[in-house]
Design a protein around this motif. Structure first.
Motif, mmCIF file in Angstrom:
data_model
loop_
_atom_site.group_PDB
_atom_site.id
_atom_site.type_symbol
_atom_site.label_atom_id
_atom_site.label_comp_id
_atom_site.label_asym_id
_atom_site.label_seq_id
_atom_site.Cartn_x
_atom_site.Cartn_y
_atom_site.Cartn_z
ATOM 1 N N PRO A 187 11.838 -15.363 -4.268
ATOM 2 C CA PRO A 187 10.799 -14.323 -4.307
ATOM 3 C C PRO A 187 10.155 -14.133 -5.688
ATOM 4 O O PRO A 187 8.954 -13.908 -5.764
ATOM 5 C CB PRO A 187 11.549 -13.055 -3.884
ATOM 6 C CG PRO A 187 12.720 -13.544 -3.108
ATOM 7 C CD PRO A 187 13.090 -14.868 -3.674
ATOM 8 N N THR A 188 10.952 -14.232 -6.758
ATOM 9 C CA THR A 188 10.383 -14.031 -8.100
ATOM 10 C C THR A 188 9.353 -15.106 -8.395
ATOM 11 O O THR A 188 8.238 -14.821 -8.841
ATOM 12 C CB THR A 188 11.500 -14.082 -9.175
ATOM 13 O OG1 THR A 188 12.531 -13.204 -8.753
ATOM 14 C CG2 THR A 188 10.970 -13.662 -10.530
ATOM 15 N N ARG A 191 6.229 -14.650 -6.370
ATOM 16 C CA ARG A 191 5.298 -13.678 -6.964
ATOM 17 C C ARG A 191 4.515 -14.294 -8.115
ATOM 18 O O ARG A 191 3.319 -14.076 -8.261
ATOM 19 C CB ARG A 191 6.068 -12.442 -7.448
ATOM 20 C CG ARG A 191 6.137 -11.327 -6.423
ATOM 21 C CD ARG A 191 6.606 -10.019 -7.038
ATOM 22 N NE ARG A 191 7.894 -10.156 -7.709
ATOM 23 C CZ ARG A 191 9.067 -10.131 -7.068
ATOM 24 N NH1 ARG A 191 9.109 -9.985 -5.758
ATOM 25 N NH2 ARG A 191 10.191 -10.252 -7.741
ATOM 26 N N GLN A 192 5.217 -15.102 -8.944
ATOM 27 C CA GLN A 192 4.527 -15.775 -10.062
ATOM 28 C C GLN A 192 3.432 -16.702 -9.548
ATOM 29 O O GLN A 192 2.353 -16.787 -10.136
ATOM 30 C CB GLN A 192 5.515 -16.605 -10.870
ATOM 31 C CG GLN A 192 6.325 -15.793 -11.861
ATOM 32 C CD GLN A 192 7.435 -16.628 -12.481
ATOM 33 O OE1 GLN A 192 7.348 -17.848 -12.547
ATOM 34 N NE2 GLN A 192 8.485 -15.973 -12.914
ATOM 35 N N GLU A 195 0.470 -14.733 -8.593
ATOM 36 C CA GLU A 195 -0.250 -14.277 -9.791
ATOM 37 C C GLU A 195 -1.068 -15.416 -10.383
ATOM 38 O O GLU A 195 -2.199 -15.222 -10.838
ATOM 39 C CB GLU A 195 0.740 -13.747 -10.844
ATOM 40 C CG GLU A 195 1.212 -12.338 -10.532
ATOM 41 C CD GLU A 195 2.474 -11.967 -11.310
ATOM 42 O OE1 GLU A 195 2.762 -12.620 -12.342
ATOM 43 O OE2 GLU A 195 3.169 -11.031 -10.869
ATOM 44 N N VAL A 217 4.031 -9.729 1.506
ATOM 45 C CA VAL A 217 3.177 -10.606 0.709
ATOM 46 C C VAL A 217 1.749 -10.543 1.229
ATOM 47 O O VAL A 217 0.794 -10.340 0.482
ATOM 48 C CB VAL A 217 3.703 -12.066 0.737
ATOM 49 C CG1 VAL A 217 2.692 -13.014 0.106
ATOM 50 C CG2 VAL A 217 5.049 -12.161 0.028
ATOM 51 N N VAL A 221 -1.396 -9.020 -1.127
ATOM 52 C CA VAL A 221 -2.324 -9.846 -1.908
ATOM 53 C C VAL A 221 -3.655 -10.160 -1.214
ATOM 54 O O VAL A 221 -4.585 -10.600 -1.882
ATOM 55 C CB VAL A 221 -1.698 -11.198 -2.335
ATOM 56 C CG1 VAL A 221 -0.419 -10.974 -3.108
ATOM 57 C CG2 VAL A 221 -1.478 -12.114 -1.148
#
Ligand SMILES: Nc1ncnc2c1ncn2[C@@H]1O[C@H](COP(=O)(O)OP(=O)(O)OP(=O)(O)O)[C@@H](O)[C@H]1O
Ligand SMILES: [Mg+2]
Length: 258
Positions: A187-188, A191-192, A195, A217, A221
């Motif tokens: 998940p981290t 997210r990156q 971004e 998600v 977004v």
């Protein structure tokens, strides 16, 4: 038809496999510079819709307009060259090459394949250095720098998925179509990646269309959400509108156990 604000318009797209109507008259559009997600239950026809839009499978009916042109009759590689690039739900990286080579190979053929023949060794080296720098930057953004020299075959499933995304980014697309890019990615890092895509949208005007099952998600977004069920588009609207729609809740959000 497409106007200047619409990069992709899909009209009445259909494809059956035997008796299964995988895509059954789907109509939707994607605004230029948006992040649009395509959601729906397993088997709704999302991947098939991607295949038809990109030309990897032929449609029984319907039209695809991309950046103002009717591309319905174009081959997949010609559609890709127009700036429509996609990733696969199941990855297609080249195992016997390194991660870096995989990324470098996906660079666009600018300054043109023919040009390569007339490049002097010095210019060729500088072009190669440029592609390598770009590939290393992409690998850094997708968290694969440390694997640059490893054979792609040694990557985990999630890492292959990332490399596939990296390869698609190397092509510098206008429209990036991602089939479940987060599946199997922690998940981290997920997210990156989002971004990063968002940054490319700001910096380069990238448009993103992605298939995703994770509703947090999707709702977080997306500018717009296209909902498919049983081969058809149930609705297309802003995430806050889609989330509250009774038909969507019935068909997908409510009953689904995914
Ligand atoms: N090549 C094929 N041959 C036969 N049936 C197919 C083929 N491709 C897709 N289908 C069928 O078409 C329907 C839609 O499949 P598709 O892969 O497009 O769904 P999906 O929405 O991407 O699902 P998932 O969320 O599970 O990835 C399914 O019933 C599937 O079995
Ligand atoms: Mg699918």
């Amino acid at each position: 038809m497409t106007d200047a604000d619409t990069i992709l318009h899909v009209d009445g797209l259909a494809r059956h496999f035997g008796g299964v109507k995988a895509v059954d008259g789907a109509t939707f559009s994607v605004k230029r510079g948006s992040i649009t997600s395509l959601i729906g239950p397993n088997g709704a026809g999302k991947t098939t819709a991607f295949n038809l839009v990109t030309g990897f499978e032929s449609a029984d009916a319907g039209r695809v307009h991309f950046a103002g042109d009717d591309v319905s009759r174009l081959r997949a590689d010609h559609r890709a060259r127009k700036g429509m690039v996609r990733t696969f739900q199941l990855t297609r990286v080249l195992g016997k090459m390194t991660v870096l080579e995989n990324a470098m190979l996906a660079a666009p053929d600018q300054p043109g394949e023919r040009m390569w023949n007339v490049l002097t060794p010095r210019r060729w080296r500088s072009r190669e250095a440029e592609v390598k720098a770009q590939a290393l930057e992409v690998l850094d953004e997708i968290g694969l720098s440390e694997k640059a020299g490893d054979y792609a075959a040694t990557l985990s499933g999630g890492q292959r998925k990332l490399l596939e995304l990296g390869r698609a980014l190397m092509a510098r697309p206008d429209l990036m179509m991602l089939d479940e890019p987060m599946a199997g990615v922690n998940p981290t890092l997920g997210r990156q990646l989002l971004e990063y895509l968002d940054r490319l949208r700001t910096e380069r005007g990238l448009t993103v269309l992605f298939i995703e099952h994770d509703m947090d998600v999707v709702m977080g977004v997306s500018d717009e959400v296209v909902v498919m069920t049983q081969g058809r588009v149930l609705m297309q609207d802003r995430p806050d509108v889609v989330r509250k729609d009774a038909r969507v809740i019935d068909a997908y959000l409510g009953g689904a156990d995914e």
